[in-house]
Design an enzyme around this catalytic site. Structure first.
Site, PDB file in Angstrom:
ATOM      1  N   GLU A 112       0.806  -1.298   0.074  1.00  0.00           N
ATOM      2  CA  GLU A 112       0.092   0.046   0.081  1.00  0.00           C
ATOM      3  C   GLU A 112       0.875   1.197   0.197  1.00  0.00           C
ATOM      4  O   GLU A 112       0.423   2.160  -0.729  1.00  0.00           O
ATOM      5  CB  GLU A 112      -0.867   0.042   1.140  1.00  0.00           C
ATOM      6  CG  GLU A 112      -1.912  -1.219   1.065  1.00  0.00           C
ATOM      7  CD  GLU A 112      -2.868  -1.297   2.387  1.00  0.00           C
ATOM      8  OE1 GLU A 112      -4.104  -0.971   2.379  1.00  0.00           O
ATOM      9  OE2 GLU A 112      -2.460  -1.513   3.335  1.00  0.00           O
ATOM     10  N   GLU A 132      -3.748  -9.662   4.057  1.00  0.00           N
ATOM     11  CA  GLU A 132      -4.385  -9.202   5.266  1.00  0.00           C
ATOM     12  C   GLU A 132      -5.613 -10.278   5.404  1.00  0.00           C
ATOM     13  O   GLU A 132      -6.127 -10.617   6.500  1.00  0.00           O
ATOM     14  CB  GLU A 132      -5.185  -7.693   4.958  1.00  0.00           C
ATOM     15  CG  GLU A 132      -3.949  -6.591   5.128  1.00  0.00           C
ATOM     16  CD  GLU A 132      -3.375  -6.245   3.955  1.00  0.00           C
ATOM     17  OE1 GLU A 132      -2.849  -5.068   3.955  1.00  0.00           O
ATOM     18  OE2 GLU A 132      -3.227  -7.193   2.988  1.00  0.00           O
TER      19      GLU A 132
END
Ligand code: T1G
Length: 708
Positions: A112, A132
């Site tokens: 990210e 995640e």
């Protein structure tokens, strides 16, 4: 010529000419902890405030770029600001172009961060991912909004919903430059950045890219969500991932970020997220042995011998050949040896047929395998793993022979699943070199390896075995010597109770449905039929003295075996099976057997609730786990969780039986055990007394994860 620098312990800034170089330096994995986040913001602001700076690079001084958010901060109530989204907004809204030089793996918040930069440079061997979902959450720092703006929707969905690492070569639209050779990365990156500054490349925020939800894409999301729902039963996060990515097509960027954050918090506050995050650390903690000197040496394992070329022996041998370690297999007779090696070859050819292996890889692996019928050929091996018939006299004979022929320092291991390792070790002159390596069937597939420490097993033998487990892609868990070690010892009450419930009126289908709904890959009756009911029967025969006080003990299973119904391999067990079909078919004859035995034993049949079935199958298993901790057969409850998730298919979204108990609350588990102790008559008194460990933890208001 460097002009000025800022160096915190985890982030450094060096300004060289017009370029500000920010380097993450937080071993072991550049987890984006509060200190790292503060360091990035400080460095960014310094670079932005420095008029001579025209461009900013972000990279890592470690082998990997970043493993993402610091998972150990999750659930921590302290002030953790600035949070990652805030940090990434500073990066993306920079008025000077920011270049991510992704020199190694970038996972989760690490990717990210790269997506928040304006340009991304990496090397062709690299892999990135958003794992995640394996922590029961979803990317919470813009990953679900920025990735679909660069990659196509299918790729973005696949990466986020599966969490699988992806080769950057499949993500060429995400990276501006992919350098062929890793060793040329920084040189090539410097050239690209210099050109970019010279030619005044613009800042290029990914958030500026707009997406639309046209009918075709809407249809794709709908179909994708249906597929995910079907494949991820029990998991909460995967469908939330789909919703978050869809928001990128439905909403403007800032609103999409808010939606992502809301879905992220929804996931974070679930038992699944707590369970999967517990499991992340449990798996890694398994290789940490309390009290072992960290300078304990690891012995070299360059050549291995396997005694017994049966199904287990063959599967074990494949683990070593798969990682390039030569293996010699020993059998008493040549034809048994040939049969064993032929079976291995057949398994490899099957993998090649499925495209999992190339023909060359099959050949290379088979070339690492040799055979002998002569113990004298084992003089040069570093490790021997015995996988012969489960009988003490046979084990002792084998270990006696190994003791005579193996070189000093060779590790002598037994794959026994039930026998006393200390007794086996005593049949040698080197009990310090004897250890249990308990593989699970099929041994070349199952990830779990129970590593059994004997009373005299040396620390370097233990450390070598834990290290070896990683080498052969297993998860090694250290356990002590007792009947059934940890896994099989705890599964015994689970099997006992499922049998008893049938005597009391439940059907195999009902019991299996309840445990299936809970998340077990299959219920106890289907599992028993798959493994073969005769295996459990012979184990019970060898332990009759310990169970004779309970005439109902697995009596239905005994009757099935005595009637030749040993399970799938003969087409009937607790269920019926059509030839070549593993689908269990309920059989009223089994219900009749249960009714007859119940009547004979004076057990009244009744309707039994699903909740009672769940509690009576799982709580005694957990209670046995408490005894195992009490006896120090397992050194920490998380080890038991790792054993059950990797060895018995316990759902990872429950975190393992001990984490599951902590989630329910130990007081509740204790209360329910006591309820069955007090309401199931003599049977209850025999089998439902809470473990002293459980009683103590409840009294101390503690739970398993805080106990050890
Ligand atoms: N946070 C904290 N500790 C971590 C960590 C992390 N992200 N990753 C690893 N560690 C610790 C680990 O516990 C071990 O500690 C040591 O580092 C070495 O790890 C907003 C919210 C990167 C592939 O899920 O998959 O970003 O045992 O033994 O085999 O969207 O670690 O030595 O004390 O595993 O070389 C998403 C997790 C986070 C990646 C390296 N990221 N890490 O494997 O080493 S959530 C992940 C891994 C997130 C954002 C969200 C692997 C690895 P110890 P290791 P390895």
């Amino acid at each position: 010529m460097s002009q000025n620098t800022i160096t915190s312990s985890v982030v450094s800034l060096e300004i060289s000419g017009a370029i500000a170089n920010i380097t993450l330096n937080s071993a072991p994995v550049n987890a984006l902890s509060k200190a790292v986040r503060l360091g990035i913001i400080e460095a960014m602001n310094a670079a932005l405030d420095n008029a001579s700076v025209k461009g900013i690079t972000i990279t890592s001084s470690l082998a990997l770029f970043s493993a993402g958010a610091d998972i150990s901060e999750f659930g921590n109530a302290d002030d953790l600001s600035p949070m990652l989204p805030e940090v990434l907004n500073v990066v993306e809204n920079s008025t000077k172009p920011v270049f991510a030089i992704v020199n190694g793996n970038a996972f989760g918040g690490g990717l990210e961060l790269a997506l928040a930069c304006h340009y991304r440079i990496t090397h062709a061997k690299n892999r990135v991912g958003l794992p995640e979902v394996h922590l029961g959450i979803l990317p919470g720092a813009g990953g679900t909004q920025r990735l679909p703006r660069l990659a196509d929707v299918q790729t973005a969905l696949d990466m986020i919903v599966t969490g699988a690492p992806t080769s950057v070569q499949k993500l060429d639209i995400v990276f501006d430059v992919i350098v062929e050779k890793p060793e040329h990365l920084f040189e090539q990156a410097a050239k690209f950045v210099a050109t970019a500054i010279e030619e005044e490349f613009p800042v290029k925020p990914v958030s500026a890219i707009t997406l639309n939800l046209d009918a075709k894409t809407a249809g794709l999301f709908e179909k994708y969500a249906q597929g995910v729902a079907a494949k991820t039963k029990g998991f909460f996060a995967p469908l939330q991932c789909v919703k978050a990515v869809k928001a990128a097509f439905e909403l403007p960027f800032e609103d999409g970020l808010k939606r992502e954050s809301a879905l992220f918090m929804e996931c974070m506050n679930t038992p699944q997220a707590r369970a999967q995050q517990h499991f992340f650390f449990a798996e890694r903690a398994a290789s940490h042995v309390q009290g072992m000197d960290k300078n304990t040496k690891v012995r070299d394992i360059k050549k291995v011998a396997i005694i017994g070329a049966g199904t287990m022996g063959g599967g074990i041998a494949m683990n070593f050949a798969n990682v390039g370690i030569p293996v010699v297999m020993l059998e008493m007779k040549q034809e048994a040896l040939d049969k064993g090696l032929a079976l291995i070859h057949k398994n490899y050819l099957n993998s090649a047929k499925k495209g999992k292996l190339s023909e060359q890889q099959v050949t290379d692996r088979m070339n690492l395998l040799s055979g002998t019928t002569d113990y004298a050929d084992l003089g040069d091996v570093d490790l021997v793993i015995e996988a012969v018939f489960e009988k003490m006299s046979v084990k002792k004979e084998v270990f006696g022979a190994l003791d005579r022929v193996c070189k000093p320092g060779a590790i002598l291991a037994s794959n026994t699943s039930t026998l006393d390792l200390n007794e086996i070790a005593q049949s040698t002159s080197r009990p310090q070199d004897v250890i249990g390596l308990h593989f699970f069937s099929p041994a070349n597939v199952m990830k779990l390896l129970e590593i059994v420490r004997g009373a005299q097993t040396a620390d370097d033998v233990i450390k070598t075995s834990l290290h070896l487990a990683k080498t052969i892609n297993k998860v090694g868990v250290l356990v002590g010597v007792c009947f059934g070690f940890v896994g099989n010892r705890m599964i015994e009450p689970y099997g006992r109770e499922s049998n008893r419930l049938m005597l009391e009126g439940a059907s195999p289908e009902q019991v299996d449905r309840v445990l299936g709904k809970f998340g077990m890959p299959m219920g106890p009756f289907t599992m028993g039929d798959m493994a073969g009911l005769d295996i459990g029967y012979f184990v019970r025969e060898s332990r009759r003295e310990f169970i004779k006080h309970d005439p109902s003990y697995c009596i239905v299973a005994d009757k099935l075996v005595e009637q030749g119904r040993v399970g799938l391999k003969c087409g009937k067990g607790a269920y019926l099976y059509e030839a070549g079909n593993r689908q269990p078919i309920p059989d009223p004859a089994v219900i009749d057997i249960a009714k007859q035995e119940a009547a004979r034993l004076g057990i009244k049949q009744r309707d039994i609730s699903d909740q009672e079935i769940l509690e009576r199958c799982l709580y005694p298993l957990i209670n046995e786990g408490a005894d195992i901790l009490h006896e120090n057969i397992a050194s920490k409850s998380s080890d038991i969780d790792v054993i059950y998730v990797y060895g018995y298919g316990f759902p990872v979204f429950r975190g393992g039986p001990m984490q599951y108990a902590d989630e329910i609350g130990l007081a509740e588990v204790k209360a329910r055990l006591e309820y069955y102790r007090d309401t199931l008559g003599e049977y209850g008194k025999q089998w439902f007394s809470p473990s002293p460990m459980l009683n103590q933890l409840v009294a101390d208001n503690k739970n398993f994860s805080s106990s050890k």
